[in-house]
Design an enzyme around this catalytic site. Structure first.
Site, PDB file in Angstrom:
ATOM      1  N   LEU A  18      -5.824 -75.302 -10.591  1.00 15.88           N
ATOM      2  CA  LEU A  18      -7.253 -75.253 -11.117  1.00 15.88           C
ATOM      3  C   LEU A  18      -7.142 -75.338 -12.198  1.00 15.88           C
ATOM      4  CD1 LEU A  18      -9.518 -74.337  -8.336  1.00 15.88           C
ATOM      5  CD2 LEU A  18      -7.844 -76.640  -7.821  1.00 15.88           C
ATOM      6  N   GLU A  20      -7.775 -73.465 -16.985  1.00 22.32           N
ATOM      7  CA  GLU A  20      -6.802 -72.060 -17.131  1.00 22.32           C
ATOM      8  C   GLU A  20      -8.172 -72.606 -18.447  1.00 22.32           C
ATOM      9  OE1 GLU A  20      -3.518 -69.806 -18.849  1.00 22.32           O
ATOM     10  OE2 GLU A  20      -3.765 -71.028 -18.509  1.00 22.32           O
ATOM     11  N   GLY A  21      -9.138 -71.037 -18.438  1.00 24.10           N
ATOM     12  CA  GLY A  21      -9.949 -71.193 -19.678  1.00 24.10           C
ATOM     13  C   GLY A  21      -9.170 -69.975 -21.082  1.00 24.10           C
ATOM     14  N   GLN A  22     -10.199 -69.884 -21.724  1.00 22.30           N
ATOM     15  CA  GLN A  22      -9.768 -68.227 -22.446  1.00 22.30           C
ATOM     16  C   GLN A  22      -9.900 -67.234 -21.849  1.00 22.30           C
ATOM     17  OE1 GLN A  22     -12.183 -68.016 -26.006  1.00 22.30           O
ATOM     18  NE2 GLN A  22     -11.228 -66.236 -27.135  1.00 22.30           N
ATOM     19  N   PHE A  23     -10.234 -66.990 -20.879  1.00 18.55           N
ATOM     20  CA  PHE A  23     -10.740 -65.352 -19.933  1.00 18.55           C
ATOM     21  C   PHE A  23     -10.431 -65.676 -18.719  1.00 18.55           C
ATOM     22  CE2 PHE A  23     -14.213 -65.923 -23.430  1.00 18.55           C
ATOM     23  CZ  PHE A  23     -13.355 -64.932 -24.642  1.00 18.55           C
ATOM     24  N   ALA A  24     -10.034 -66.929 -18.137  1.00 18.39           N
ATOM     25  CA  ALA A  24     -10.130 -66.832 -16.854  1.00 18.39           C
ATOM     26  C   ALA A  24      -8.713 -67.958 -16.108  1.00 18.39           C
ATOM     27  CB  ALA A  24     -10.470 -66.591 -15.816  1.00 18.39           C
ATOM     28  N   VAL A  26      -8.274 -70.359 -12.889  1.00 21.32           N
ATOM     29  CA  VAL A  26      -8.759 -70.526 -11.412  1.00 21.32           C
ATOM     30  C   VAL A  26      -7.399 -71.387 -10.449  1.00 21.32           C
ATOM     31  CG1 VAL A  26     -10.984 -72.069 -10.715  1.00 21.32           C
ATOM     32  CG2 VAL A  26     -11.033 -70.696 -12.484  1.00 21.32           C
ATOM     33  N   ASP A 136     -22.879 -73.650 -19.697  1.00 22.92           N
ATOM     34  CA  ASP A 136     -21.380 -74.224 -19.129  1.00 22.92           C
ATOM     35  C   ASP A 136     -20.828 -74.953 -18.436  1.00 22.92           C
ATOM     36  OD1 ASP A 136     -18.523 -75.260 -19.952  1.00 22.92           O
ATOM     37  OD2 ASP A 136     -18.144 -73.078 -19.296  1.00 22.92           O
TER      38      ASP A 136
END
Length: 344
Positions: A18, A20-24, A26, A136
Site C-alpha cells: 500500500l 512506504e514512508g521513512q519509518f514504515a 504498509v 499527518d
C-alpha cells in the site's frame, strides 16, 4: 494458549503493497482465520541511538497512543508483534479516502462529503480534547471499514501538546496538507496544523484533485497565497517572526465561491474557517462541528450507504502498487540490501 510471534505472523496473507514512508511500510493483508481485510504496518527498528530496548521510539509512541485512544472514528489496534527487524501493527481496513477520491466512477454527493468530514472532525475533536495532535492528516490516512465508518489512522507523527514552551519539529504533515505556519518553520504550534489539513482534504473531496500541490515548501506557499491571498501582519500577527519567514508578493487571492462554485454559503463558511491564516483564530474541531453546515440538509450519508471503491479502480491501484513494489525490490538489489524472504 498464546501463539508465538512466528505463528501470529503466519495468520495473515499479504495481498498488496500500500505504501512506504521513512519509518514504515504498509501492506494490505487477509486474516486467514476470519477472512477479514487488515492493514499491516511494518515499522523498521532503528539504530541503537534511535531505539529504546531495541524498539523504535516512533513505534512505541504509536502503539501507546493506539492503546490509549478509544473512539469510533479512530483506528483500533488489533495486534502488535515484533519479528526480526520489524514491528508489525495490525488494524482493520477496507479502503481509504484517497481511493474513493481518485475513483472517477464514483459520484460524491454533498451528503457523502459531509459524512466524511463529519467523521474526520469527530475523531479529531476527541484527539484534541485528549491533548494529542495527529500531524499527518491526508486522504490515505483516513481509512474506511466495511460499514463505511471513517477512522483516523497512522499515528507515527502524533504528539502530545499543551505545554506553552514546548518546541516541536516543523517537518510534519505531508506538504500538500501542511499549514502555512509549518511551511514558515514554526516550532511551536497547536491544533491549527490538523485543522488546515482537514480544510485541504475537504477541498480535495470537492475538487477530486489535491487543492494545493506544491513541489517544494516555497512552491506550496506560493500556491496557497495565489489561491487565498497573501496574509499580512494585520491578518496574521507574528507571521514575519517565524524562523523561515520570507516575504511574498501581495496576491489578492480568489474568492472561495469562485474556486468551489458548487458549495453553498454554509460550506464556504467552514472552508474559510479552516483556511484562516492566523492559527490562533483558525476554526477548531469543536467549533467546526457546531457550524450550521452540519445541522442543515442534506444530512450526512449513513456509513453503509457511502460509495464503495470500484473493483477496477482497486485493481488499477494494486497494479500501480505492484510496480512500486518491483521498483523497491530492484533498488534493494542494486544496493545489496534485499532480504531472501519478505516476512511480517
Amino acid at each position: 494458549m498464546a501463539l508465538d510471534v512466528k505463528s501470529r505472523a503466519k495468520l495473515y496473507e499479504k495481498l498488496d503493497f500500500l505504501g512506504e514512508g521513512q519509518f514504515a511500510t504498509v501492506y494490505k493483508a487477509r486474516d486467514k482465520t476470519t477472512n477479514t481485510i487488515v492493514a499491516i504496518k511494518k515499522i523498521k527498528v532503528g539504530h541503537r541511538t534511535e531505539a529504546k530496548d531495541g524498539i523504535n521510539r516512533t513505534a512505541l509512541r504509536e502503539i501507546k497512543l493506539l492503546q490509549e485512544l478509544s473512539h469510533p472514528n479512530i483506528i483500533g489496534l488489533l495486534d502488535a508483534f515484533g519479528h526480526k527487524s520489524n514491528i508489525s501493527l495490525l488494524c482493520f481496513m477496507e479502503t481509504d479516502l484517497e481511493v474513493i477520491i481518485k475513483d472517477t466512477s464514483l459520484v460524491l454527493t454533498p451528503a457523502n462529503i459531509k459524512a466524511y468530514i463529519l467523521m474526520s472532525l469527530q475523531g479529531l475533536e476527541y484527539m484534541h480534547n485528549h491533548w494529542i495532535l495527529h500531524r499527518d492528516l491526508k486522504p490515505n490516512n483516513l481509512l474506511l471499514d466495511e460499514n463505511g465508518v471513517l477512522k483516523l489512522a497512522d499515528f507515527g507523527l502524533a504528539k502530545a501538546f499543551g505545554s506553552p514552551n514546548r518546541v516541536y519539529t516543523h517537518q510534519v504533515v505531508t506538504r500538500w496538507y501542511r499549514a502555512p505556519e509549518l511551511l514558515f518553520g514554526a516550532r511551536m504550534y497547536g491544533v491549527g496544523v490538523d485543522m488546515w489539513a482537514v480544510g485541504s482534504i475537504l477541498a480535495e473531496l470537492l475538487l477530486r484533485v489535491p487543492f494545493l500541490a506544491g513541489d517544494s515548501d516555497l512552491d506550496q506557499l506560493t500556491g496557497i497565497f495565489e489561491a487565498l491571498g497573501t496574509p499580512t501582519e494585520e491578518t496574521w500577527p507574528g507571521m514575519s517572526n517565524l524562523p523561515d519567514y520570507v516575504s511574498f508578493k501581495l496576491f489578492p487571492g480568489t474568492p472561495l465561491e469562485h474556486i468551489f462554485s458548487a458549495a453553498g454559503d454554509d460550506l464556504l463558511e467552514l472552508l474559510k474557517g479552516l483556511f484562516t491564516f492566523n492559527p490562533c483564530t483558525r476554526t477548531t474541531a469543536s467549533q467546526a462541528l457546531k457550524m450550521r453546515y452540519f445541522s442543515i440538509r442534506p444530512g450526512p450519508t449513513p456509513g453503509p450507504q457511502l460509495p464503495r471503491p470500484n473493483s477496477s479502480t482497486e485493481a488499477l491501484k494494486e497494479k500501480e502498487n505492484l510496480l512500486i513494489g518491483i521498483k523497491r525490490k530492484r533498488d534493494s538489489i542494486e544496493q545489496g540490501t534485499l532480504k531472501k524472504k519478505l516476512v511480517f
